[in-house]
Design an enzyme around this catalytic site. Structure first.
Site, PDB file in Angstrom:
ATOM      1  N   HIS A 329       7.512   6.145   8.522  1.00  0.00           N
ATOM      2  CA  HIS A 329       8.545   6.119   9.816  1.00  0.00           C
ATOM      3  C   HIS A 329      10.277   6.311   9.345  1.00  0.00           C
ATOM      4  CE1 HIS A 329       9.429   1.557  10.056  1.00  0.00           C
ATOM      5  NE2 HIS A 329       8.497   1.169  10.018  1.00  0.00           N
ATOM      6  N   CYS A 342       4.147  -0.671   6.704  1.00  0.00           N
ATOM      7  CA  CYS A 342       4.335   0.693   6.688  1.00  0.00           C
ATOM      8  C   CYS A 342       4.882   1.127   5.637  1.00  0.00           C
ATOM      9  CB  CYS A 342       5.131   0.751   8.286  1.00  0.00           C
ATOM     10  SG  CYS A 342       3.948   0.473   9.654  1.00  0.00           S
TER      11      CYS A 342
END
Length: 367
Positions: A329, A342
């Site tokens: 992301h 992440c």
């Protein structure tokens, strides 16, 4: 008819009344040839058909009582329990129905499936056994077949009208769990309700079974209770990439033409299309204590606007990996590990990665 009188001897009484009466006469001190002191009325039956030259002939009549014989021949269920495929075939060919429900709520078809006899099960279906009648534990034939790697058996059941969406009965018994060949699936079936054949096949990585179930209408949108897990979650937990791609609508027979590679050591990400490098960028992966796990992944969800359900922070252009909490992301990038697990990309690169990929594309995270 009026009886005639004559002098009776023990012999004539023997013939007329039976040995018990003769014994009584002898017990009174008479001999077999001694006359009885007084005349007795002899039943008509003694005199009928009498031979004048010899003793009277007694006509004996016996009532014939028909006693129903109990049928001890084996039922189709007995034959299946014994595993005698030849007897099962003989019974089916001579008109015995393959469909029956025992007093315990079982069926020959379900018994054959639990016993691991696909040959008998297929024969039963071809002779009329219902592929939707549940057996012990309320497990249907299709559900039981999803525990076996036997595509022909599953295909026969589905083509005979078996319901691919009928869940296993729950709660499952300890005895039934011994038939489940996979430890992970056993654990899930203990705590989840509404586990479907598609979930079972996905948990075992059975590509052929998943393909057949989807072809015959298996609903990948059914969720378990209480944790709302889908067939995709079962496959993702085991990292069965081909099965995940199938469930996402991709063919398992072709390699994805888009590949993302994450290098944890160099903190770089690149995107290739059919082996040709298209994008490359610096990234930030998980810091110490939150390390991004290496492995092969599939993009299972895409969200242009997403907020972390754990940390409550925006995660634009989120590409979720293997139904897990981690993904790629847009975020603050330092070129060093900095996230909670992440893979952060620069904003403009995150937009490009998002636009060029689709669910089912593969991501490799390596050291």
């Amino acid at each position: 008819m009026r009886s005639r009188l004559f002098t009776a001897t023990p012999l004539t009484l023997f013939l007329a009344l039976g040995m018990s009466e003769v014994s009584e006469v002898k017990g009174a001190g008479e001999t077999p040839t001694s006359p009885v002191p007084k005349a007795e009325a002899v039943p008509e039956a003694v005199l009928q058909n009498s031979n004048p030259a010899g003793p009277p002939v007694v006509e004996t009549r016996r009532a014939i009582v028909e006693v129903p014989q109990q049928d001890t021949s084996p039922t189709i269920y007995d034959a299946v329990v014994s595993g005698d495929a030849e007897l099962v075939d003989k019974l089916l060919r001579t008109g015995t129905s393959g469909q029956m429900v025992t007093s315990s709520g079982d069926t020959p078809l379900c018994q054959a499936l639990r016993a691991g006899r696909p040959d008998i099960a297929i024969n039963l279906v071809l002779h009329g056994a219902d592929p939707n009648t549940p057996g012990l534990g309320k497990h249907t034939p299709v559900a039981l077949a999803s525990l076996r790697r036997h595509p022909t058996l599953l295909q026969v059941l589905l083509e005979a009208g078996g319901d691919p969406n009928k869940a296993f009965g729950s709660p499952v018994s300890a005895e039934f769990l011994t038939l489940v060949p996979d430890g992970y699936l056993r654990s899930e079936m203990k705590r989840e309700h509404r586990v479907t054949p598609l979930m079972a096949a996905s948990a075992r990585g059975d590509v052929e079974a998943v393909t057949l179930l989807l072809k015959h209408g298996a609903d990948r949108g059914i969720a378990t209770q209480p944790r709302y897990r889908y067939a995709l979650n079962f496959a993702a937990d085991r990292r069965y990439l081909y099965v995940m791609r199938l469930l996402l609508g991709r063919s398992p027979d072709t390699e994805p033409h888009i590949l993302i590679t994450i290098n944890l050591r160099d903190q770089k990400a690149k995107l290739e299309v059919e082996g040709k490098l298209m994008l490359e960028t610096k990234i930030s992966t998980g810091r110490r204590g939150y390390e991004t796990p290496a492995g092969r992944y599939v993009i299972t969800n895409k969200y242009k606007d997403w907020t972390s359900t754990i940390y409550k922070v925006p995660m634009p252009y989120f590409l979720r990996l293997n139904c897990s909490a981690i993904g790629l992301h847009s975020g603050y990038v330092t070129g060093r590990p900095a996230s909670h697990g992440c893979i952060r990309l620069p904003h403009e690169m995150a937009k490009k990665f998002f636009s060029m990929t689709t669910v089912g594309d593969e991501v490799i995270i390596e050291h």
